[in-house]
Motif scaffolding. Structure first.
Motif, short mmCIF file in Angstrom:
data_model
loop_
_atom_site.label_atom_id
_atom_site.label_comp_id
_atom_site.label_asym_id
_atom_site.label_seq_id
_atom_site.Cartn_x
_atom_site.Cartn_y
_atom_site.Cartn_z
N VAL A 16 36.54 -111.75 112.89
CA VAL A 16 37.93 -112.09 112.58
C VAL A 16 38.88 -111.09 113.23
O VAL A 16 39.96 -111.46 113.72
CB VAL A 16 38.15 -112.12 111.05
N GLY A 17 38.47 -109.82 113.28
CA GLY A 17 39.30 -108.80 113.91
C GLY A 17 39.52 -109.06 115.38
O GLY A 17 40.60 -108.78 115.92
N MET A 18 38.51 -109.60 116.06
CA MET A 18 38.69 -109.97 117.47
C MET A 18 39.76 -111.05 117.60
O MET A 18 40.58 -111.01 118.52
CB MET A 18 37.37 -110.48 118.03
N LEU A 19 39.75 -112.00 116.66
CA LEU A 19 40.77 -113.05 116.70
C LEU A 19 42.15 -112.47 116.38
O LEU A 19 43.14 -112.85 117.00
CB LEU A 19 40.41 -114.14 115.69
N TYR A 20 42.20 -111.53 115.43
CA TYR A 20 43.46 -110.84 115.17
C TYR A 20 43.95 -110.13 116.44
O TYR A 20 45.15 -110.11 116.74
CB TYR A 20 43.28 -109.79 114.07
N GLY A 21 43.00 -109.53 117.16
CA GLY A 21 43.37 -108.84 118.40
C GLY A 21 43.96 -109.79 119.43
O GLY A 21 44.89 -109.43 120.15
N VAL A 22 43.43 -111.02 119.48
CA VAL A 22 43.97 -112.02 120.40
C VAL A 22 45.42 -112.35 120.03
O VAL A 22 46.30 -112.42 120.90
CB VAL A 22 43.09 -113.29 120.38
N VAL A 23 45.67 -112.57 118.73
CA VAL A 23 47.03 -112.87 118.29
C VAL A 23 47.93 -111.66 118.51
O VAL A 23 49.10 -111.80 118.90
CB VAL A 23 47.04 -113.28 116.80
N ALA A 24 47.39 -110.46 118.30
CA ALA A 24 48.18 -109.24 118.54
C ALA A 24 48.59 -109.14 120.00
O ALA A 24 49.70 -108.68 120.32
CB ALA A 24 47.37 -108.02 118.12
N MET A 25 47.71 -109.58 120.91
CA MET A 25 48.07 -109.57 122.33
C MET A 25 49.28 -110.45 122.60
O MET A 25 50.08 -110.15 123.50
CB MET A 25 46.89 -110.01 123.17
N CYS A 26 49.42 -111.53 121.83
CA CYS A 26 50.58 -112.41 121.99
C CYS A 26 51.86 -111.67 121.61
O CYS A 26 52.89 -111.77 122.30
CB CYS A 26 50.43 -113.67 121.14
N PHE A 27 51.80 -110.94 120.50
CA PHE A 27 52.94 -110.11 120.10
C PHE A 27 53.31 -109.14 121.22
O PHE A 27 54.47 -109.01 121.60
CB PHE A 27 52.60 -109.30 118.84
N VAL A 28 52.28 -108.44 121.73
CA VAL A 28 52.51 -107.42 122.75
C VAL A 28 53.05 -108.05 124.03
O VAL A 28 53.96 -107.51 124.67
CB VAL A 28 51.22 -106.65 123.03
N LEU A 29 52.50 -109.20 124.40
CA LEU A 29 52.94 -109.89 125.62
C LEU A 29 54.43 -110.22 125.56
O LEU A 29 55.18 -109.96 126.51
CB LEU A 29 52.12 -111.16 125.82
N ILE A 30 54.85 -110.79 124.43
CA ILE A 30 56.27 -111.13 124.27
C ILE A 30 57.12 -109.86 124.27
O ILE A 30 58.17 -109.80 124.93
CB ILE A 30 56.50 -111.91 122.96
N TYR A 31 56.66 -108.83 123.57
CA TYR A 31 57.46 -107.61 123.46
C TYR A 31 57.58 -106.91 124.82
O TYR A 31 58.67 -106.46 125.20
CB TYR A 31 56.84 -106.67 122.44
N LYS A 32 56.46 -106.80 125.55
CA LYS A 32 56.50 -106.11 126.83
C LYS A 32 57.38 -106.84 127.83
O LYS A 32 58.04 -106.22 128.66
CB LYS A 32 55.07 -105.97 127.39
N SER A 33 57.39 -108.17 127.76
CA SER A 33 58.15 -108.94 128.74
C SER A 33 59.63 -109.03 128.38
O SER A 33 60.49 -108.99 129.27
CB SER A 33 57.58 -110.36 128.86
N THR A 34 59.93 -109.18 127.10
CA THR A 34 61.31 -109.48 126.69
C THR A 34 61.90 -108.47 125.72
O THR A 34 63.07 -108.61 125.34
CB THR A 34 61.38 -110.88 126.05
N GLN A 35 61.07 -107.48 125.27
CA GLN A 35 61.51 -106.50 124.27
C GLN A 35 61.86 -107.14 122.93
O GLN A 35 62.67 -106.62 122.16
CB GLN A 35 62.72 -105.70 124.79
N VAL A 36 61.27 -108.29 122.64
CA VAL A 36 61.54 -109.03 121.41
C VAL A 36 60.24 -109.15 120.61
O VAL A 36 59.18 -109.43 121.18
CB VAL A 36 62.11 -110.44 121.70
N VAL A 37 60.32 -108.94 119.30
CA VAL A 37 59.20 -109.20 118.41
C VAL A 37 59.34 -110.62 117.88
O VAL A 37 60.35 -110.96 117.27
CB VAL A 37 59.17 -108.20 117.23
N ASN A 38 58.33 -111.45 118.15
CA ASN A 38 58.39 -112.86 117.77
C ASN A 38 57.85 -113.05 116.35
O ASN A 38 56.64 -113.09 116.14
CB ASN A 38 57.58 -113.70 118.76
N PHE A 39 58.74 -113.23 115.40
CA PHE A 39 58.32 -113.41 114.01
C PHE A 39 57.93 -114.86 113.71
O PHE A 39 57.61 -115.17 112.57
CB PHE A 39 59.43 -112.95 113.06
N ALA A 40 57.97 -115.72 114.72
CA ALA A 40 57.49 -117.09 114.54
C ALA A 40 56.06 -117.26 115.06
O ALA A 40 55.58 -118.38 115.16
CB ALA A 40 58.42 -118.06 115.27
N GLN A 41 55.38 -116.15 115.34
CA GLN A 41 54.04 -116.23 115.92
C GLN A 41 53.07 -116.95 114.98
O GLN A 41 52.22 -117.72 115.42
CB GLN A 41 53.52 -114.82 116.20
#
Length: 297
Positions: A16-41
């Motif tokens: 499950v932690g690996m899957l959490y890590g995948v979703v966490a990468m989505c957070f990081v991807l959005i933040y690194k590209s746009t400096q925005v934290v996506n709370f609709a993830q």
């Protein structure tokens, strides 16, 4: 002490932690590209699960075909969100964009409850065998699918950022948007690509989690549960997101074991990640792998 149960929970926590890590990468991807934290993830996860289930049950598609159609849908959905809602906000204060993602979360939650209902629904049987025995531990096939998909996505992320020109463009945009524009990179296209990738990966996570449990609006809480993993690893670190996800996944399951065997509080599984979040923010505000942001006045 029940060592067999503890071993089972640790293995489940790793998967499950690996899957959490995948979703966490989505957070990081959005933040690194746009400096925005996506709370609709979290809502992206729920949408992916519901759409795939709709293709399977209402459209009578085979699971594999429904899975592929869902990926196409989530790609278009991510681009649509960025172009219609977020692109007009470029140049606005970051807090305004973050508030928009919170509003988007509430809107999507209400919309999906209206379309798909509030009750949880399970996928029809997808695997011929529901679970397999690995070293004496029973592991559900859905968990194995989760692990395989996690490795594929992580490998895909590495190859994309390391070798593709679009990945290099995204890395350049994350480093400095003005420099990227001066090099001929379309920042708008990079933003749309980041949201599309985030939506697709979140949709995959929603499908896999829906196979393990069921599809319902409660899956959205995973978006909040993953946030401590992102902070733990570092908000701007892809590797940190993966490591943080694994740590949180194992921590949750160990907390469940300790609670069930010794404390009997009943909610340690839910609150343990947020205890870690508080401690990490006190000790290492930038996370284990995050980049320190030093401002000079």
């Amino acid at each position: 002490m029940n060592w067999a149960l503890l071993s089972q929970l640790v293995v489940n926590g790793l998967i499950v932690g690996m899957l959490y890590g995948v979703v966490a990468m989505c957070f990081v991807l959005i933040y690194k590209s746009t400096q925005v934290v996506n709370f609709a993830q979290g809502e992206f996860l729920v949408l992916g699960g519901w759409v795939c289930l709709w293709f399977v049950t209402d459209m009578q598609m085979p699971f594999i075909l429904a899975f592929l159609f869902t990926l196409v849908f989530m790609t278009l959905f991510g681009i649509l969100i960025q172009v219609v809602i977020l692109r007009p906000l470029i140049g606005e204060p970051i807090i305004s964009v973050i508030m928009v993602t919170i509003g988007l979360s509430i809107f999507l939650q209400s919309l999906m409850n209206w379309i798909f209902g509030n009750s949880a629904e399970r996928f029809p049987p997808v695997f011929e065998t529901e679970s397999v025995s690995i070293f004496g531990l029973n592991v559900e096939m859905a968990y194995i699918l989760s692990l395989v998909m996690s490795f594929i996505i992580m490998g895909g992320f590495y190859a994309f950022f390391r070798f593709s020109k679009y990945g290099l463009a995204m890395r350049a945009t994350a480093f400095d948007q003005q420099v990227a524009q001066s090099l001929g990179i379309s920042v708008k296209h990079v933003f749309a690509m980041a949201w599309a990738i985030s939506a697709v990966v979140s949709g995959i996570a929603g499908i896999v989690i829906g196979l393990v449990n069921s599809v319902s609006s409660s899956l959205a809480i995973i978006g909040i549960k993953v946030f401590p993993a992102v902070i733990l690893g570092g908000l701007d670190s892809i590797i940190g997101g993966v490591v943080g996800g694994i740590i949180i996944g194992v921590l949750e399951n160990v907390a469940e074991f300790v609670d069930g065997q010794f404390l009997n509080w009943g909610n340690l599984f839910t609150i343990a990640p947020f205890y870690v979040l508080i401690v990490i923010l006190m000790i290492k505000p930038y996370g284990l792998f995050g980049t320190k942001d030093i401002e000079r006045i």
